[in-house]
Design a protein around this motif. Structure first.
Motif, PDB file in Angstrom:
ATOM      1  N   PHE A 182     -12.263   3.230  -2.479  1.00 48.57           N
ATOM      2  CA  PHE A 182     -11.164   3.849  -1.722  1.00 48.57           C
ATOM      3  C   PHE A 182      -9.824   3.860  -2.455  1.00 48.57           C
ATOM      4  O   PHE A 182      -8.887   4.504  -1.991  1.00 48.57           O
ATOM      5  N   LEU A 202     -13.708  -2.342  -2.665  1.00 49.00           N
ATOM      6  CA  LEU A 202     -12.730  -1.485  -1.989  1.00 49.00           C
ATOM      7  C   LEU A 202     -11.928  -0.666  -2.988  1.00 49.00           C
ATOM      8  O   LEU A 202     -11.665   0.523  -2.774  1.00 49.00           O
ATOM      9  N   SER A 231       0.821  -1.210   0.000  1.00 47.00           N
ATOM     10  CA  SER A 231       0.000   0.000   0.000  1.00 47.00           C
ATOM     11  C   SER A 231       0.855   1.260   0.000  1.00 47.00           C
ATOM     12  O   SER A 231       0.406   2.324  -0.442  1.00 47.00           O
ATOM     13  N   TYR A 259      -6.517   1.580  -4.434  1.00 44.77           N
ATOM     14  CA  TYR A 259      -5.781   0.348  -4.117  1.00 44.77           C
ATOM     15  C   TYR A 259      -5.008   0.426  -2.802  1.00 44.77           C
ATOM     16  O   TYR A 259      -4.830  -0.584  -2.121  1.00 44.77           O
ATOM     17  N   ARG A 260      -4.555   1.621  -2.394  1.00 43.90           N
ATOM     18  CA  ARG A 260      -3.762   1.706  -1.163  1.00 43.90           C
ATOM     19  C   ARG A 260      -4.590   1.331   0.063  1.00 43.90           C
ATOM     20  O   ARG A 260      -4.171   0.504   0.886  1.00 43.90           O
ATOM     21  N   MET A 261      -5.759   1.915   0.201  1.00 50.01           N
ATOM     22  CA  MET A 261      -6.608   1.581   1.345  1.00 50.01           C
ATOM     23  C   MET A 261      -7.129   0.150   1.230  1.00 50.01           C
ATOM     24  O   MET A 261      -7.299  -0.546   2.245  1.00 50.01           O
ATOM     25  N   ALA A 262      -7.358  -0.320   0.005  1.00 46.72           N
ATOM     26  CA  ALA A 262      -7.813  -1.701  -0.179  1.00 46.72           C
ATOM     27  C   ALA A 262      -6.792  -2.680   0.386  1.00 46.72           C
ATOM     28  O   ALA A 262      -7.152  -3.653   1.061  1.00 46.72           O
ATOM     29  N   VAL A 309      -4.693  -2.127   2.822  1.00 44.40           N
ATOM     30  CA  VAL A 309      -4.694  -2.021   4.288  1.00 44.40           C
ATOM     31  C   VAL A 309      -5.845  -2.843   4.879  1.00 44.40           C
ATOM     32  O   VAL A 309      -5.670  -3.581   5.866  1.00 44.40           O
ATOM     33  N   VAL A 310      -7.026  -2.728   4.296  1.00 48.30           N
ATOM     34  CA  VAL A 310      -8.173  -3.492   4.786  1.00 48.30           C
ATOM     35  C   VAL A 310      -7.931  -4.992   4.628  1.00 48.30           C
ATOM     36  O   VAL A 310      -8.223  -5.785   5.536  1.00 48.30           O
TER      37      VAL A 310
END
Length: 396
Positions: A159, A155, A89, A161-164, A166-167
């Motif tokens: 949001f 996701l 991320s 790809y970066r937040m995806a 993290v989740v």
């Protein structure tokens, strides 16, 4: 010793989460390629590195699980997996993706997927039901693909790809709780087999032609799976169907492989496993050829995904079942890890070489043709495999 069903179900959940997240990586290709200004071959190389590292370290990780138990190995793998997604991320270039999605996730996958979990399952399940149990664990990977891939797509759309990543890292961290279900010192049915050292097991397997034929066949499976999982969404997007159809196709592959993994697992307990494998690889080649011949549409793309899904990971319970049938379960994670290493070398070429050829020619035609030829090759080499247990495992 834990209940066999406890081990089977915990192993299935571990594989569900680990493989579900991994099968979503192909969806990240278009967005990450644009955001980081990297070619498809660079992204494909990251997943190719992942597959290669996953395979190269698997025999050693499997040997550790055979010696110390699957629980500890799975726990370490889950934590490293989550760290790799967090690092992805934050990556800013191709090198960062190669180190995170490639190296870190590749190392992690070796500790929390099929080979380690099936070693734990194989020791608590009797031989006559082992292939079915392997099929249930394999189906877990498909449940994850069916459930996680659409979630990852949502996701990404909402949001980025970066937040995806993290989740998804948080989701992977929950594997640590299920690692306790496969924890414990190795034993069970392995304790009923004659003692054999690691060196003796390696010497025995390496001297058997059937072992190397299994390796060659699993190479083909790896090529097929990595090529389709990594590039099929982009292929459909290139043809004007949109990335959403690609996400649906990957989810359908997961959905139909739930049934396929179980069916092929049961078939492996009732029929000769190498014959079933020969039929499976033939069916893959015929399916790909028909897909290329028919006009492309959402219906044919999703129909291809559904049927390929049924054939997707049916190789896993059959191949691991053959390894345990021929060589026993005392060193199943290690020997299965060696065969799986061949699978991942095939995955390396399926992910990277397909992207490389696309960058050169602007088409996936060559990769599709290679997939057909390899499927027919795999079908032929499974026919002469000798599936009788080694003499030391047979009653006096």
């Amino acid at each position: 010793m834990k209940s066999p069903w406890t081990v089977i179900l915990c192993a299935a959940v571990i594989v569900t989460l680990a493989m579900g997240v991994r099968q979503s990586f192909g969806l990240f290709l278009p967005q990450m390629s644009m955001a980081l200004d990297i070619g498809r071959s660079s992204f494909g190389l990251a997943l190719a590195i992942q597959n290669l590292v996953f395979g190269l370290v698997q025999p050693f990780v499997g040997a550790l699980a055979d010696k110390h138990g699957a629980g500890r190995v799975t726990l370490v793998g889950a934590l490293l997996y989550a760290a790799g997604l967090i690092a992805a991320s934050a990556a800013t270039d191709a090198v960062g993706i190669h180190l995170s999605l490639g190296l870190m996730v590749g190392l992690a996958m070796a500790g929390c997927t099929f080979t380690v979990t099936m070693g734990a399952v194989g020791r608590v399940v009797p031989a006559e039901k082992r292939s079915m149990a392997f099929g249930i664990v394999t189906a877990g990977g498909s449940v994850g693909q069916f459930l996680v891939v659409p979630g990852a797509q949502a996701l990404l759309a909402e949001f980025g790809y970066r937040m995806a990543f993290v989740v998804l890292a948080g989701l992977i961290a929950t594997i640590a709780a299920f690692a306790m279900g496969v924890a414990g010192r190795p034993g069970g049915h392995a304790g009923t087999e004659p003692h054999q050292t690691v060196r003796q097991a390696l010497a025995e397997a390496s001297g058997q032609r059937s072992f190397w034929l299994l390796n060659a066949g699993y190479f083909v499976c790896g090529f097929h799976v990595a090529f389709i999982a990594t590039h099929f969404p982009a292929y459909l997007n290139d043809k004007g169907l949109g990335i959403g159809i690609g996400a649906t196709a990957l989810a359908l592959i997961g959905l139909f492989n739930i049934l396929g993994s179980y069916v092929f697992g049961v078939a492996g307990d009732r029929l000769r496993k190498h014959h079933v494998l020969a039929g499976l690889y033939t069916a893959r080649s015929v399916l790909i050829a028909l897909f290329l011949i028919l006009p492309l549409s959402p219906a044919t793309a999703l129909g291809f995904a559904a049927i390929m899904g049924f054939l997707w990971l049916g190789t896993v319970p059959l191949t691991n079942g053959l390894v345990s049938q021929i060589f026993g379960v005392r060193h199943l994670s290690m020997l299965g890890g060696i065969v799986f290493m061949s699978h991942q070398i095939g995955s390396f070429f399926g992910a990277w070489a397909s992207g490389y050829m696309y960058d050169l020619s602007g088409s996936y035609d060559f990769a599709w043709g290679v997939s057909i030829a390899l499927g027919l090759f795999a079908a032929l080499i499974h026919l002469p495999i000798r599936d009788a247990p080694m003499a030391r495992l047979q009653p006096a």
